[in-house]
Write a protein that holds these residues in place. Structure first.
Motif: not given
Length: 142
Positions: A30, A36, A40, A43-44
Motif C-alpha cells: 500500500p 493509498l 495506510w 492506519a499503521l
C-alpha cells in the motif's frame, strides 16, 4: 557451499522465509500506491485504531519518499517471496536489526509514537524467524 551460491531454501525453511516476505509485502504494497500510501501510513501509525495518534500529514516530498520506499519494499519482498535465497535472507536479517535499532533509538531520543516499539518487535521477530530457518537449513545440509 557458500551462502552466496546456495540454492533457495526448500520445505519448511523456505516456507518460513516466504511467510515473513509475504507479511512484509502486504505491509509495503500500500505504501507504493499513490493516495493509498498516505491512508495506510496513518492506519499503521494509529495501530489501526487501537492507539491514539495525530494524523500524519506529509509534504509532497515526504509522499514521494514514502512511495519510493514502498516501491523498493515491494521489489525486495517480492524477490524474497519468489526465491528465498540464503544470501537475501541474511541481508534481510541484517537490515531488520538495523531498522529495529533505528526505531528503538528514535523512541528513546524523540517523542514519537510508541507504535515504533511494536514495529521494532516485528522487525526482530522477522529476523529471528529467517535466521532460524537459515540455521536449520544449513545444519540439515541444505
Amino acid at each position: 557451499m557458500s551462502i552466496v551460491t546456495s540454492p533457495p531454501l526448500q520445505g519448511s525453511y523456505g516456507l518460513a522465509a516466504r511467510v515473513v516476505a509475504a507479511f512484509d509485502l502486504a505491509v509495503t504494497l500500500p505504501l507504493a500506491i499513490p493516495v493509498l500510501g498516505a491512508v495506510w501510513i496513518n492506519a499503521l501509525m494509529g495501530g489501526f485504531g487501537f492507539m491514539p495518534q495525530h494524523a500524519v500529514v506529509l509534504s509532497p516530498l515526504g509522499l514521494l519518499f514514502l512511495h519510493l520506499a514502498g516501491i523498493l519494499g515491494v521489489l525486495w519482498n517480492a524477490a524474497r517471496l519468489w526465491r528465498p535465497l540464503p544470501w537475501l535472507l541474511a541481508m534481510d536479517c541484517i537490515g531488520r536489526l538495523a531498522v529495529a535499532v533505528l526505531f528503538l533509538g528514535f523512541l528513546m531520543a524523540y517523542p514519537i509514537s510508541p507504535i515504533f516499539g511494536l514495529f521494532a518487535f516485528t522487525e526482530l521477530l522477522g529476523a529471528l524467524i529467517q535466521a532460524g530457518a537459515l540455521a536449520r537449513s544449513r545444519s540439515a545440509g541444505h
